[in-house]
Scaffold this motif. Structure first.
Motif, PDB file in Angstrom:
ATOM      1  N   ALA A  42      56.602  81.317  58.769  1.00 14.58           N
ATOM      2  CA  ALA A  42      55.729  82.378  58.274  1.00 14.58           C
ATOM      3  C   ALA A  42      54.622  82.640  59.292  1.00 14.58           C
ATOM      4  O   ALA A  42      54.215  83.782  59.528  1.00 14.58           O
ATOM      5  CB  ALA A  42      55.145  81.977  56.922  1.00 14.58           C
ATOM      6  N   VAL A  43      54.150  81.546  59.910  1.00 14.12           N
ATOM      7  CA  VAL A  43      53.255  81.638  61.059  1.00 14.12           C
ATOM      8  C   VAL A  43      53.887  80.832  62.175  1.00 14.12           C
ATOM      9  O   VAL A  43      54.265  79.681  61.980  1.00 14.12           O
ATOM     10  CB  VAL A  43      51.847  81.092  60.744  1.00 14.12           C
ATOM     11  N   GLU A  44      54.015  81.437  63.356  1.00 18.80           N
ATOM     12  CA  GLU A  44      54.621  80.755  64.498  1.00 18.80           C
ATOM     13  C   GLU A  44      53.619  80.675  65.641  1.00 18.80           C
ATOM     14  O   GLU A  44      52.996  81.674  66.005  1.00 18.80           O
ATOM     15  CB  GLU A  44      55.889  81.487  64.950  1.00 18.80           C
ATOM     16  N   ILE A  45      53.486  79.472  66.191  1.00 16.01           N
ATOM     17  CA  ILE A  45      52.614  79.260  67.345  1.00 16.01           C
ATOM     18  C   ILE A  45      53.500  78.911  68.536  1.00 16.01           C
ATOM     19  O   ILE A  45      54.232  77.916  68.496  1.00 16.01           O
ATOM     20  CB  ILE A  45      51.589  78.145  67.071  1.00 16.01           C
ATOM     21  N   THR A  46      53.433  79.709  69.567  1.00 15.01           N
ATOM     22  CA  THR A  46      54.340  79.538  70.701  1.00 15.01           C
ATOM     23  C   THR A  46      53.604  79.313  72.018  1.00 15.01           C
ATOM     24  O   THR A  46      54.212  79.345  73.087  1.00 15.01           O
ATOM     25  CB  THR A  46      55.255  80.765  70.832  1.00 15.01           C
ATOM     26  N   SER A  47      52.296  79.083  71.958  1.00  7.18           N
ATOM     27  CA  SER A  47      51.523  78.775  73.160  1.00  7.18           C
ATOM     28  C   SER A  47      50.298  77.972  72.739  1.00  7.18           C
ATOM     29  O   SER A  47      50.050  77.769  71.545  1.00  7.18           O
ATOM     30  CB  SER A  47      51.107  80.059  73.881  1.00  7.18           C
ATOM     31  N   SER A  48      49.538  77.521  73.712  1.00  2.68           N
ATOM     32  CA  SER A  48      48.349  76.730  73.411  1.00  2.68           C
ATOM     33  C   SER A  48      47.440  77.477  72.433  1.00  2.68           C
ATOM     34  O   SER A  48      47.166  78.675  72.605  1.00  2.68           O
ATOM     35  CB  SER A  48      47.591  76.433  74.708  1.00  2.68           C
ATOM     36  N   ASP A  49      46.981  76.753  71.403  1.00  2.00           N
ATOM     37  CA  ASP A  49      46.195  77.441  70.371  1.00  2.00           C
ATOM     38  C   ASP A  49      45.346  76.422  69.624  1.00  2.00           C
ATOM     39  O   ASP A  49      45.647  75.218  69.589  1.00  2.00           O
ATOM     40  CB  ASP A  49      47.136  78.145  69.394  1.00  2.00           C
ATOM     41  N   SER A  50      44.277  76.921  69.009  1.00  2.00           N
ATOM     42  CA  SER A  50      43.429  76.112  68.144  1.00  2.00           C
ATOM     43  C   SER A  50      43.053  76.951  66.940  1.00  2.00           C
ATOM     44  O   SER A  50      42.475  78.033  67.087  1.00  2.00           O
ATOM     45  CB  SER A  50      42.168  75.668  68.893  1.00  2.00           C
ATOM     46  N   GLN A  51      43.420  76.467  65.746  1.00  2.00           N
ATOM     47  CA  GLN A  51      43.153  77.214  64.527  1.00  2.00           C
ATOM     48  C   GLN A  51      42.457  76.315  63.518  1.00  2.00           C
ATOM     49  O   GLN A  51      42.770  75.124  63.415  1.00  2.00           O
ATOM     50  CB  GLN A  51      44.455  77.756  63.940  1.00  2.00           C
ATOM     51  N   SER A  52      41.544  76.874  62.757  1.00  2.00           N
ATOM     52  CA  SER A  52      40.775  76.097  61.793  1.00  2.00           C
ATOM     53  C   SER A  52      40.628  76.862  60.488  1.00  2.00           C
ATOM     54  O   SER A  52      40.369  78.081  60.489  1.00  2.00           O
ATOM     55  CB  SER A  52      39.388  75.778  62.356  1.00  2.00           C
ATOM     56  N   GLY A  53      40.816  76.139  59.363  1.00  5.63           N
ATOM     57  CA  GLY A  53      40.591  76.720  58.051  1.00  5.63           C
ATOM     58  C   GLY A  53      41.580  77.784  57.645  1.00  5.63           C
ATOM     59  O   GLY A  53      41.310  78.574  56.738  1.00  5.63           O
ATOM     60  N   GLN A  54      42.745  77.810  58.267  1.00  4.20           N
ATOM     61  CA  GLN A  54      43.736  78.842  57.974  1.00  4.20           C
ATOM     62  C   GLN A  54      44.666  78.427  56.830  1.00  4.20           C
ATOM     63  O   GLN A  54      44.854  77.239  56.542  1.00  4.20           O
ATOM     64  CB  GLN A  54      44.576  79.134  59.219  1.00  4.20           C
ATOM     65  N   THR A  55      45.251  79.426  56.185  1.00  2.25           N
ATOM     66  CA  THR A  55      46.239  79.219  55.128  1.00  2.25           C
ATOM     67  C   THR A  55      47.618  79.615  55.660  1.00  2.25           C
ATOM     68  O   THR A  55      47.778  80.688  56.257  1.00  2.25           O
ATOM     69  CB  THR A  55      45.901  80.057  53.884  1.00  2.25           C
ATOM     70  N   TYR A  56      48.588  78.723  55.421  1.00  3.99           N
ATOM     71  CA  TYR A  56      49.962  78.973  55.860  1.00  3.99           C
ATOM     72  C   TYR A  56      50.861  78.848  54.640  1.00  3.99           C
ATOM     73  O   TYR A  56      50.867  77.809  53.984  1.00  3.99           O
ATOM     74  CB  TYR A  56      50.380  77.966  56.931  1.00  3.99           C
ATOM     75  N   ASN A  57      51.622  79.889  54.363  1.00  4.32           N
ATOM     76  CA  ASN A  57      52.407  79.895  53.132  1.00  4.32           C
ATOM     77  C   ASN A  57      53.790  80.487  53.375  1.00  4.32           C
ATOM     78  O   ASN A  57      53.925  81.520  54.036  1.00  4.32           O
ATOM     79  CB  ASN A  57      51.689  80.705  52.046  1.00  4.32           C
ATOM     80  N   SER A  58      54.813  79.799  52.848  1.00  8.78           N
ATOM     81  CA  SER A  58      56.159  80.363  52.889  1.00  8.78           C
ATOM     82  C   SER A  58      56.873  80.077  51.580  1.00  8.78           C
ATOM     83  O   SER A  58      56.881  78.940  51.109  1.00  8.78           O
ATOM     84  CB  SER A  58      56.970  79.768  54.045  1.00  8.78           C
ATOM     85  N   GLY A  59      57.487  81.106  51.028  1.00 13.86           N
ATOM     86  CA  GLY A  59      58.327  80.965  49.848  1.00 13.86           C
ATOM     87  C   GLY A  59      59.765  81.321  50.150  1.00 13.86           C
ATOM     88  O   GLY A  59      60.560  81.566  49.244  1.00 13.86           O
ATOM     89  N   THR A  60      60.106  81.342  51.427  1.00 16.50           N
ATOM     90  CA  THR A  60      61.432  81.778  51.873  1.00 16.50           C
ATOM     91  C   THR A  60      62.285  80.581  52.273  1.00 16.50           C
ATOM     92  O   THR A  60      61.820  79.694  52.999  1.00 16.50           O
ATOM     93  CB  THR A  60      61.304  82.730  53.074  1.00 16.50           C
ATOM     94  N   ALA A  61      63.522  80.552  51.843  1.00 15.68           N
ATOM     95  CA  ALA A  61      64.439  79.471  52.215  1.00 15.68           C
ATOM     96  C   ALA A  61      64.620  79.433  53.719  1.00 15.68           C
ATOM     97  O   ALA A  61      64.690  80.468  54.383  1.00 15.68           O
ATOM     98  CB  ALA A  61      65.789  79.666  51.526  1.00 15.68           C
ATOM     99  N   ASP A  62      64.680  78.215  54.255  1.00 19.42           N
ATOM    100  CA  ASP A  62      64.931  77.966  55.683  1.00 19.42           C
ATOM    101  C   ASP A  62      63.846  78.542  56.585  1.00 19.42           C
ATOM    102  O   ASP A  62      64.087  78.825  57.762  1.00 19.42           O
ATOM    103  CB  ASP A  62      66.301  78.512  56.106  1.00 19.42           C
ATOM    104  N   GLU A  63      62.656  78.679  56.051  1.00 18.61           N
ATOM    105  CA  GLU A  63      61.512  79.131  56.838  1.00 18.61           C
ATOM    106  C   GLU A  63      60.362  78.146  56.645  1.00 18.61           C
ATOM    107  O   GLU A  63      60.005  77.799  55.513  1.00 18.61           O
ATOM    108  CB  GLU A  63      61.069  80.523  56.403  1.00 18.61           C
TER     109      GLU A  63
END
Length: 486
Positions: free
Chosen positions: A92-113
């Motif tokens: 649902a959220v993809e990180i593909t390089s150097s990153d810094s995240q704080s206080g974020q919400t990540y949610n998936s209701g999808t099969a195989d995701e």
């Protein structure tokens, strides 16, 4: 010629039947298996294709087998897919390089995701996340070996640090935090450097095949002061699978509540310090094949009251080889220093179908089972290897009955002021009431000059090394190779 035509037609028809059967059997259940507590079976075709696996396939499943008993194929692929390269990873959220995240919400209701997918060779920092994952997977081995459908999946060589926050998954095949090291599930192979460091995080999973922290493919996991709770079947709190890796745990609470879900399931090298480990239905620990667990100053409690898969004994520390292909054969190792080990039901230690070394030093062992069996070494539903155990007690108090089956071997070494109050025999009955052995196997006992053995029954062993005066007969007799030791 007519004969040969008829034979050719028959062979062609047979080949078509087999092909259709194989296609039909490739469908997997919506649940995934936990490499957490014993063997996953494969179809007969998969078993025959795995020419490198030693021994015969098990008659049943691993203790941590999923509800449908299909843990995937032993050859490295199984029904879920032949390798991670075949998987279409999604987040649902993809990180593909150097990153810094704080206080974020990540949610998936999808099969195989995954709710959060980190696929980069760079450093990533996640602070105080709120991760929620729903959506069952039918990926089976893809979930267990390669991280499909995990709430958080880290791969491709990333060095990821997660601090604080909550990670919740309510789906089948949805491990909490998955570290996949990229070695394609090749046992003994090194990984690509993927490393997860996670601290002060609450992880809760409720689905089947959904461990708390999961490491495979040569990944490396560091976990500090986590609060992990799992409820599903085949969902160890600390879990590894094919391809292994290394796991370091310091502090925290790890609780498993499901069938076939020990607190720790090892197909890797796992080191745990200063942690509280609880299993409310299954074994406390399972070690499969040539792998190890080392506990230091930990408190472990297990109440194994229901057998899963191919297991036929209740026990707290189970060391075995399933021949599923998820772990190489070799010497298994369990080491515990300090802390407490509370076994509420069944045998404290159980060794079957492998060569196991158990090292104990200064552990407070509380055996609450009425039969008071400290260790059993015997056959238990798997084949392909011997039942061989070495128990090294260093400054350790031991008590209870040791059971060694007629086809099994034990070496007992007592050193540095260790004591053993108990007996050794070969009369063994499993949890189903079936007699496994009636005669004792090969037993060697060695006492150093500072250690003592107090007999609680007449005992027959094969060899003895030590000073006879360090044996307190207590009115009983020790027989060595059939001769009473005086």
């Amino acid at each position: 010629m007519k004969k040969y035509r008829k034979l050719s037609a028959f062979l062609l028809a047979l080949t078509m039947c087999i092909s259709f059967s194989a296609c039909g059997s490739s469908k997997t259940s919506s649940t995934s298996s936990d490499t957490s507590s014993a063997t996953e079976t494969s179809s007969e075709a998969e078993t025959k294709s795995d020419n490198d696996r030693p021994g015969d396939p098990p008659d049943g499943d691993r203790p941590d087998a999923p509800p449908d008993g299909n843990g995937g194929g032993p050859g490295g692929g199984g029904p879920g897919g032949s390798s991670s390269a075949d998987i279409d990873y999604k987040g649902a959220v993809e990180i593909t390089s150097s990153d810094s995240q704080s206080g974020q919400t990540y949610n998936s209701g999808t099969a195989d995701e995954s709710a959060l997918l980190i696929s980069t060779s760079d450093d990533v920092t996640i602070t105080d996340p709120t991760v929620t994952k729903t959506g069952d997977s039918d990926g089976s081995d893809n979930c267990n070996f390669y991280g499909l459908n995990a709430a958080v999946l880290v791969k491709d060589g990333s060095n990821t640090t997660i601090t604080g926050g909550t990670i919740t998954s309510d789906a089948d095949g949805a491990n909490g935090v998955f570290c996949y090291g990229g070695n394609g599930g090749q046992n003994g192979a090194t990984g690509d450097g993927t490393t997860v460091t996670i601290r002060d995080t609450v992880i809760k999973t409720t689905g089947d095949g959904s461990g708390g922290i999961m490491t495979t493919g040569g990944g490396i996991t560091y976990a500090y002061d986590l609060d992990v709770d799992t409820s599903g079947q085949s969902s160890a709190a600390i879990r590894t699978d094919r391809g292994g890796g290394t796991v370091y745990v310091d502090g925290g609470t790890y609780t498993s509540n499901g069938l076939g879900s020990p607190a720790i399931y090892s197909t890797a090298d796992i080191y745990v310090e200063n942690a509280d480990l609880t299993s409310n239905l299954s074994e406390g620990v399972c070690i499969e094949g040539k792998n190890s667990i080392e506990l230091t100053n930990c408190n472990m409690t297990a109440n194994n009251t229901k057998c899963n898969g191919n297991a036929t004994f209740f026990d707290t520390i189970m060391i075995y080889q399933s021949m599923s292909g998820d772990a190489d054969s070799g010497t298994s190792s369990f080491t515990m220093t300090g802390g407490t080990l509370t076994s509420k039901n069944g045998h404290v230690f159980h060794v079957t179908n492998t060569n196991a070394v158990i090292n104990l030093s200064g552990v407070t062992i509380k055996n609450e089972d009425s039969e008071n069996i400290l260790l059993s070494v015997c056959a238990d539903g798997w084949s392909g290897a011997g039942n061989i155990a070495t128990l090294n007690a260093d400054g350790q108090e031991l008590s209870g009955i040791i059971k060694v089956g007629s086809d099994s071997e034990l070496t007992l070494n007592l050193t540095n002021g260790s004591t053993f109050k108990g007996s050794i025999d070969g009369s063994i009955t499993n949890a189903k009431g079936t007699s496994v052995s009636t005669e004792v196997g090969t037993v060697a006992v060695k006492l150093d000059s500072t250690s003592k053995w107090t007999l609680t029954a007449d005992t027959y062993i094969t060899s003895f090394d030590g000073d006879v005066s360090n044996i307190i007969t207590n009115g009983y007799t020790l027989y060595v190779n059939g001769t009473a030791l005086t």
